[in-house]
Design an enzyme around this catalytic site. Structure first.
Site, PDB file in Angstrom:
ATOM      1  N   LYS A   1       0.819  -1.213   0.000  1.00  0.00           N
ATOM      2  CA  LYS A   1       0.000   0.000   0.000  1.00  0.00           C
ATOM      3  C   LYS A   1       0.856   1.268   0.000  1.00  0.00           C
ATOM      4  O   LYS A   1       0.433   2.309  -0.488  1.00  0.00           O
ATOM      5  CB  LYS A   1      -0.941   0.025   1.215  1.00  0.00           C
ATOM      6  CG  LYS A   1      -1.789  -1.231   1.434  1.00  0.00           C
ATOM      7  CD  LYS A   1      -2.790  -1.475   0.332  1.00  0.00           C
ATOM      8  CE  LYS A   1      -3.931  -2.405   0.729  1.00  0.00           C
ATOM      9  NZ  LYS A   1      -3.574  -3.781   1.050  1.00  0.00           N
TER      10      LYS A   1
HETATM   11  C1  LIG Z   1      -4.256  -4.996   0.736  1.00  0.00           C
HETATM   12  C2  LIG Z   1      -3.430  -6.238   0.716  1.00  0.00           C
HETATM   13  C3  LIG Z   1      -3.715  -7.300  -0.168  1.00  0.00           C
HETATM   14  C4  LIG Z   1      -4.919  -7.279  -1.085  1.00  0.00           C
HETATM   15  O1  LIG Z   1      -4.807  -6.323  -2.107  1.00  0.00           O
HETATM   16  P1  LIG Z   1      -6.120  -5.813  -2.895  1.00  0.00           P
HETATM   17  O2  LIG Z   1      -5.631  -4.770  -3.814  1.00  0.00           O
HETATM   18  O3  LIG Z   1      -7.054  -5.288  -1.842  1.00  0.00           O
HETATM   19  O4  LIG Z   1      -6.691  -7.001  -3.587  1.00  0.00           O
HETATM   20  C5  LIG Z   1      -2.853  -8.373  -0.179  1.00  0.00           C
HETATM   21  N1  LIG Z   1      -1.792  -8.452   0.665  1.00  0.00           N
HETATM   22  C6  LIG Z   1      -1.503  -7.464   1.523  1.00  0.00           C
HETATM   23  C7  LIG Z   1      -0.332  -7.615   2.426  1.00  0.00           C
HETATM   24  C8  LIG Z   1      -2.301  -6.316   1.595  1.00  0.00           C
HETATM   25  O5  LIG Z   1      -2.011  -5.332   2.458  1.00  0.00           O
END
Ligand SMILES: *Cc1c(COP(=O)(O)O)cnc(C)c1O
Length: 460
Positions: free
Chosen positions: A112
């Site tokens: 993120k």
């Molecule tokens: C948010 C997240 C995901 C999922 O990603 P999306 O874009 O919501 O499908 C997978 N792994 C981690 C560690 C995350 O923080």
């Protein structure tokens, strides 16, 4: 570039408008009216470019003149300054045909950061130019919250409001949000799950009512997030040297933002063969890919909490495209889905399966993969990455023949409870080393929109 809503009842908007908002007024999600395309030669000519230069190629057609080119270049040049790896998103070989794209070198150690770091500087710049203030709203399944806080840590124009599901994220994830001392950060623990938090956030955007403040989404309902996530598909394909042979990507998925970004990368010309969507036991999307039936079930708590999502927001964007921008069909789908179950015609399912495959991995298989990867490959994945690796193992042989890139979406130090007994506990980086002893600050509230709104009116 203009942006339109997937539900067709809101006006088209420019980039700056959608960057500084959330869902469209009709409840839909914004998507670009058209997707820029690059030839293979053009993509190949970017080989050797720095991450921020590739970011420029990808992002400027989406932004157009809304941000002057020299300003955008400057923002991008510094967008990932506090990341801990010179390549920003390095590629690690795991076995003969499998690479891991490590997306955990940002300040909060999950992918993120890769979008929120640069969105933070971009949004702050725009608000500053216009002399505006705003409230950044996010629901988090564990990682978005801290990444948003770090991305907007120094903003003087923003209040930051983060809703997390009480007791349903890891302690490290929670502490990364609740131990910060910035006065403009408001953490709320909702007595519910991630979907409840996401519903409350969407409710704020539909009402557009928090004492006349401008509201901005930090979740991947904000198209800016998706745009920034396209970049690392290009950088990884270039570093594997695969701009003319097709690659498979395996993507640990929850809200479907990262998988949707891969789909866009493919539309923009990147030679991607299959996008393999890896989920934990929250398998609504997997069931859909198998059968064409989309049936909402309540989310279960797993050892990969960031993927404990029932209603994946970005699925709506994919559907909109697959239906050739038929917003009536999308609105009907969403309405039926909210009341239980909806099935798409087999022609649509066929189109989706040309491009996507999927797999659902249990907690037990996830733990086995963490152990196996550590013992046989000397690589300790976090539980989300392990869901990806485990799915990758189940691909058909025909697909295995390609180069395969699995997204490593978080660092294992975020999930110390899940580390296999044979492996040493990975250390948190220096800036987080005293995380477990810092005092926490958050408010626990019932799963209720009015209660959250009232609390914020008192706090902001
Ligand atoms: C948010 C997240 C995901 C999922 O990603 P999306 O874009 O919501 O499908 C997978 N792994 C981690 C560690 C995350 O923080």
């Amino acid at each position: 570039m203009r942006y339109i809503s997937t539900r067709g009842k809101s006006e088209a908007q420019n980039f700056l408008h959608i960057l500084l908002s959330g869902t469209a007024p009709d409840g839909g999600l914004y998507v670009p009216e058209s997707v820029p395309q690059f030839s293979r030669q053009e993509i190949a000519s970017w080989k050797g470019c720095h991450y921020h230069e590739i970011a420029w190629h990808i992002m400027h057609p989406f932004i157009g003149s809304d941000i002057p080119a020299p300003t955008l270049q400057k923002l991008l040049r510094h967008g990932w300054d506090n990341f801990r790896h010179p390549a920003i998103a390095p590629l690690i070989q795991w076995d003969e045909h499998i690479w891991l794209l490590e997306l955990f070198y940002g300040p909060t150690m999950a992918f993120k950061d890769y979008s929120l770091a640069v969105l933070g500087t971009m949004i702050d710049y725009v608000l500053n130019e216009n002399g505006q203030r705003a409230v950044l709203l996010a629901a988090t399944s564990g990682d978005t919250g801290s990444a948003a806080i770090e991305g907007f840590a120094h903003s003087k124009q923003m209040d930051i409001v983060i809703l997390h599901p009480h007791g349903k994220i890891s302690e490290i994830q929670r502490r990364q949000m609740t131990t910060v001392t910035y006065p403009h950060v408001h953490n709320i623990a909702i007595e519910g799950n991630f979907d409840d938090c996401q519903k409350i956030i969407k409710h704020f955007f539909q009402m557009n009512d928090l004492a006349n403040r401008r509201l901005i989404a930090a979740n991947s309902i904000n198209w800016g997030r998706i745009m920034c996530q396209i970049i690392y598909y290009f950088t990884s394909a270039l570093s594997i040297g695969s701009t003319d042979t097709d690659i498979n990507y395996t993507i640990p998925s929850g809200n479907f933002g990262n998988a949707y970004a891969a789909h866009l990368a493919r539309k923009m010309g990147l030679p991607i063969h299959k996008i393999h969507v890896a989920v934990n036991s929250n398998h609504i999307v997997h069931h859909f890919f198998q059968t064409g039936e989309y049936r909402i079930r309540p989310a279960q708590h797993t050892i990969s909490p960031s993927m404990d999502v029932a209603a994946a927001s970005n699925f709506e964007r994919l559907l909109f495209e697959i239906c050739e921008k038929d917003s009536v069909a999308v609105s009907n789908f969403i309405q039926q889905q909210e009341t239980g179950c909806v099935t798409v015609p087999s022609s649509l399912l066929g189109a989706i399966r040309q491009e996507f495959s999927s797999c659902s991995i249990s907690d037990e298989a996830t733990m086995q993969m963490m152990e196996r990867s550590y013992l046989q490959h000397h690589y300790l994945p976090d539980p989300h990455t392990a869901v990806g690796l485990s799915s990758q193992m189940q691909l058909h042989d025909a697909e295995k023949g390609h180069n395969n890139i699995v997204l490593a979406t978080a660092h294992p130090a975020k999930f110390p409870q899940q580390i296999p007994s044979q492996a040493p506990t990975p250390q948190l980086p220096a800036h987080l080393s005293d995380l477990t002893t810092r005092p926490e600050r958050y408010t626990r509230l019932p799963n209720n929109f009015a209660a959250v709104r009232q609390h914020l009116l008192e706090q902001l």
